[in-house]
Design an enzyme around this catalytic site. Structure first.
Site, PDB file in Angstrom:
ATOM      1  N   ARG A 196       3.990   1.405  -1.604  1.00 52.46           N
ATOM      2  CA  ARG A 196       4.902   1.502  -2.744  1.00 52.46           C
ATOM      3  C   ARG A 196       4.546   0.508  -3.828  1.00 52.46           C
ATOM      4  O   ARG A 196       3.989  -0.566  -3.559  1.00 52.46           O
ATOM      5  CB  ARG A 196       6.342   1.267  -2.300  1.00 52.46           C
ATOM      6  CG  ARG A 196       6.609  -0.168  -1.839  1.00 52.46           C
ATOM      7  CD  ARG A 196       8.013  -0.325  -1.339  1.00 52.46           C
ATOM      8  NE  ARG A 196       8.233   0.461  -0.123  1.00 52.46           N
ATOM      9  CZ  ARG A 196       9.007   1.540  -0.056  1.00 52.46           C
ATOM     10  NH1 ARG A 196       9.684   1.930  -1.105  1.00 52.46           N
ATOM     11  NH2 ARG A 196       9.116   2.197   1.059  1.00 52.46           N
ATOM     12  N   CYS A 213       0.824  -1.212   0.000  1.00 59.22           N
ATOM     13  CA  CYS A 213       0.000   0.000   0.000  1.00 59.22           C
ATOM     14  C   CYS A 213       0.857   1.260   0.000  1.00 59.22           C
ATOM     15  O   CYS A 213       0.391   2.329  -0.342  1.00 59.22           O
ATOM     16  CB  CYS A 213      -0.987  -0.005   1.162  1.00 59.22           C
ATOM     17  SG  CYS A 213      -0.223  -0.335   2.735  1.00 59.22           S
ATOM     18  N   HIS A 249      18.883   1.099  -3.254  1.00 63.00           N
ATOM     19  CA  HIS A 249      17.474   1.419  -2.995  1.00 63.00           C
ATOM     20  C   HIS A 249      16.741   0.198  -2.438  1.00 63.00           C
ATOM     21  O   HIS A 249      16.087   0.274  -1.399  1.00 63.00           O
ATOM     22  CB  HIS A 249      16.784   1.913  -4.269  1.00 63.00           C
ATOM     23  CG  HIS A 249      15.312   2.160  -4.088  1.00 63.00           C
ATOM     24  ND1 HIS A 249      14.823   3.256  -3.402  1.00 63.00           N
ATOM     25  CD2 HIS A 249      14.229   1.430  -4.447  1.00 63.00           C
ATOM     26  CE1 HIS A 249      13.509   3.194  -3.374  1.00 63.00           C
ATOM     27  NE2 HIS A 249      13.108   2.093  -3.992  1.00 63.00           N
TER      28      HIS A 249
END
Lengths: 440, 269
Positions: free
Chosen positions: A55, A53, A99
């Site tokens: 990403r 929810c 990341h």
């Protein structure tokens, strides 16, 4: 052969509002379609989609361009890319690895250091693996899971409560330690009362009593958390027995008045007791803390302060986690480089070795009257010669593996020595289910 | 030569451990290193004490210097046992610096082994001193838990949490451990005093000779007895109990430092 390009395109709670996030997120069905789809596109040799929810991120291995990835995404969710392109980030290579590692460690989460995301990444990875879509991304995700695990094991990033429910449990544990032998009294079976009661039950508190003006509410909550309902008429007696008292009624006047507390706590001035006043307006007369040196009274603002301090604590830990991310990023890049030059090095060695073996056996055939000692000297000499000759190129090639600009040299080596085409670089070491069972 | 080497190892070990344990309050990764320092100092001290015992042919507890070494060794040893339990490693941040200072301070005392008592008393006197020492060690640990309790309680009461909230064991656990330590120490002291009285009877012909040492010891004993009674009967817990344990230890300090310096006389330290 050039290095497999790894990239990520996505958006998260920091870059995109919820209206956008929900439109472009992918459900299980869409993901299944996505993984089947991508086989048509040879520019994507590996894909993993992480969609929660907070990403939606597409991890892609292969030379696919951003435009290709976007049009694919567009077709999957049926939203024109113009609607969400402004909220996107796109990272490649080292930026993409770090990341993912940061996401796995909870550094990129709305609640800093939360552990849920790690499970979500794991299940996304397993789902992709089920469709055999992971391809060259296997090692990347294995590294990411490891980063997450290390972050939680080696730092305090996921310690210390950041929500009211958790904070109540945490504070009680700071005073009592073990929750097992404790008894709690929850006054008010509304939203807050229920939430805290559930947290206390989950923390393994021995006994819970729920008091509410409306008996049915109390009974219902008590049943849910395995406790007992108590009528308001028995409130004072219940208070007397409780170690942890949570008051969260919507009453406009104090429920735990000075008189009631005096009666309830009479003769128990030394006893440890934690009273949480989670109501606004407050349920508990702040003066009651004078009824005992072992009595702790926290209201909503006090808990906020604790949560704030906890947040600062996590931020401190986040620095350590960043260090882990950096470390693992370096290790991953090194491994990636090694996997790329590895096959070339291996086939070069194999070629040299097979030439040596052939020539050696010819020579030995002609020198049939050598003693075994002399034979081993000859054999040793050819081996040393070969090793010494190959040593420098090997060292250089290993270095090129980690230098993006020089990967083209490796192709040159292959041409120069006419090495047979080795297997494509499988970063895949083992399957996701293997890893998952090992992780567990 | 070997003796000084062992002393240097003890110093280095305990010094490093003190610094690292205080640092461990801020960053727990220092804790294993700190423990390493304790192991170094403690093993060097163990060897030193064993060696001295062999040389003297008896436990080296007959001079204040040796007695302090024995006391520090006992404290550190009990810490090594306690810290195995999760949460209690942080005791080191309070205990080890104190122990280090005690030990370093004791290095200025006379190193000479004192004359021993009459030969027929040897075993009993050893036991008397050993038990008294063990009880002091338990009382000091209890006082340290009292300090830790107060620090954590202060943060919780002021609702401004910083360091101790995160690092120290739960309040109730610290409270309980302090009381158990005193429960352990008091019988030791009782037996030690009984043996002391027996010795006095043999040496001076009377069980009780009204020396300051005897009176202070008796007061100490009484104070800890009252502590246990207050907990058992008056339901004392937490805050008051912690303050009591801290104040009571001041009596112990006076007993084995003050009385010896102010009123030198028989009965040793």
């Amino acid at each position: 052969m050039t290095r497999v390009q790894i990239q990520v395109v996505g958006l998260n709670h920091q870059t995109a509002p919820i209206e956008i996030r929900e439109r472009v997120s992918l459900g299980t069905d869409q993901m299944a379609r996505a993984y089947r789809d991508r086989r048509k596109n040879s520019a994507m040799s590996g894909v993993v989609i992480v969609s929660t929810c907070n990403r939606t991120e597409l991890y892609v291995a292969g030379p696919a361009t951003l435009a290709e990835i976007l049009s694919w995404w567009e077709s999957l969710v049926g939203v024109p890319r113009g609607d969400f392109v402004d909220y996107l980030y796109w990272y490649t290579k080292a930026e993409a690895y770090s990341h993912l590692f940061r996401v796995a460690a909870g550094l990129d989460s709305m609640v800093l250091g939360e552990t849920q995301i790690l499970g979500q990444i794991k299940s996304s990875y397993q789902l992709a693996d089920g469709y055999q879509a992971v391809g060259p991304l296997h090692r990347l995700f294995q590294y990411a899971l490891r980063v997450g695990k290390r972050a939680h094991a080696e730092t305090g990033i996921s310690h210390n409560a950041l929500s009211v429910g958790h904070a109540v449990v945490e504070l009680a544990e700071k005073v009592f330690g073990d929750m097992g032998p404790l008894q709690a009294l929850v006054i008010g079976a509304g939203e807050t009362g229920s939430l805290v009661a559930r947290h206390l039950a989950a923390a393994g508190i021995g006994k819970i009593e729920v008091a509410s003006r409306t008996t049915e509410h109390a009974e219902r909550l008590a049943q849910e958390v395995g406790g007992r309902g108590v009528g308001f008429d028995r409130l004072t007696a219940a208070m007397r027995q409780a170690d942890v008292i949570v008051s969260a009624t919507s009453a406009p006047y104090p429920v735990i008045t000075l008189e009631r507390a005096r009666e309830a706590f009479k003769g128990q001035t030394q006893r440890f007791r934690f009273v949480f006043d989670l109501a606004v307006p407050r349920d508990v007369d702040p003066e009651i803390s004078k009824f005992g040196s072992g009595l702790f009274l926290y209201d909503v603002d006090d808990i906020d302060q604790i949560v704030e301090a906890n947040h600062r604590q996590r931020q401190k830990e986040a620095i350590k986690v960043e260090r882990i991310v950096q470390e693992e990023c370096g290790a991953f890049e090194e491994e990636l480089g090694a996997t790329e030059v590895g096959p070339v090095i291996r086939s070069l060695r194999e070629k040299a070795e097979s030439i040596r073996q052939v020539e050696l056996s010819k020579a030995m055939h002609r020198l049939s009257n050598l003693t075994s000692e002399e034979r081993s000297v000859v054999e040793e000499a050819t081996r040393i010669m070969m090793n010494k000759f190959l040593n420098d190129p090997m060292v250089s090639m290993r270095r090129w593996g980690n230098d993006g600009g020089k990967t083209v040299y490796i192709d040159a080596i292959r041409d120069l020595f006419r090495l047979r085409e080795e297997k494509p670089p499988t970063i895949a070491g083992s399957t996701a289910t293997d890893i998952a069972s090992r992780e567990a | 030569m070997i003796g000084s080497l062992l002393l240097i190892c003890t110093f280095v070990g305990y010094f490093a451990a003190s610094a690292l344990y205080v640092g461990a309050l801020y960053d727990q990764r220092r804790e294993p290193w700190a423990r390493g320092g304790v192991y170094l100092g403690w093993s060097a001290q163990t060897v030193y004490l064993l060696r001295t015992t062999v040389i003297l042919g008896a436990l080296p507890i007959f001079s204040l210097y040796h007695w302090m070494a024995w006391f520090v060794w006992l404290m550190t040893g009990s810490f090594l046992v306690i810290q195995h339990r999760r949460h209690y490693a942080q005791v080191g941040s309070f205990l080890i610096p104190i122990v280090f200072l005690l030990w370093t301070g004791s290095q200025w005392l006379v190193h000479k082994a004192a004359t021993r008592g009459p030969p027929f008393l040897v075993g009993w006197l050893d036991l008397h001193i050993a038990l008294a020492t063990a009880s002091y060690a338990a009382f000091l640990l209890a006082a340290i838990f009292g300090i830790m309790y107060m620090e954590k309680e202060r943060e919780l009461k002021r609702k401004k949490v910083r360091l101790f909230y995160y690092q120290l064991p739960p309040l109730e656990d610290m409270d309980l451990i302090a009381s158990r330590l005193i429960m352990l120490g008091l019988p030791f002291l009782t037996v030690a005093m009984y043996l002391g009285a027996q010795t006095a009877k043999v040496v001076w012909g009377s069980y009780w000779t009204w020396t300051p040492k005897e009176m202070w010891s008796f007061m100490t004993w009484l104070v800890y007895l009252v502590y246990l009674m207050l907990r058992g009967m008056a339901g004392w817990r937490g805050h008051r109990s912690a303050i009591y344990a801290m104040l009571a230890f001041i009596l112990v300090i006076f007993n084995f430092v003050g009385v010896n310096l102010l009123f030198p006389g028989p009965g040793g330290f």
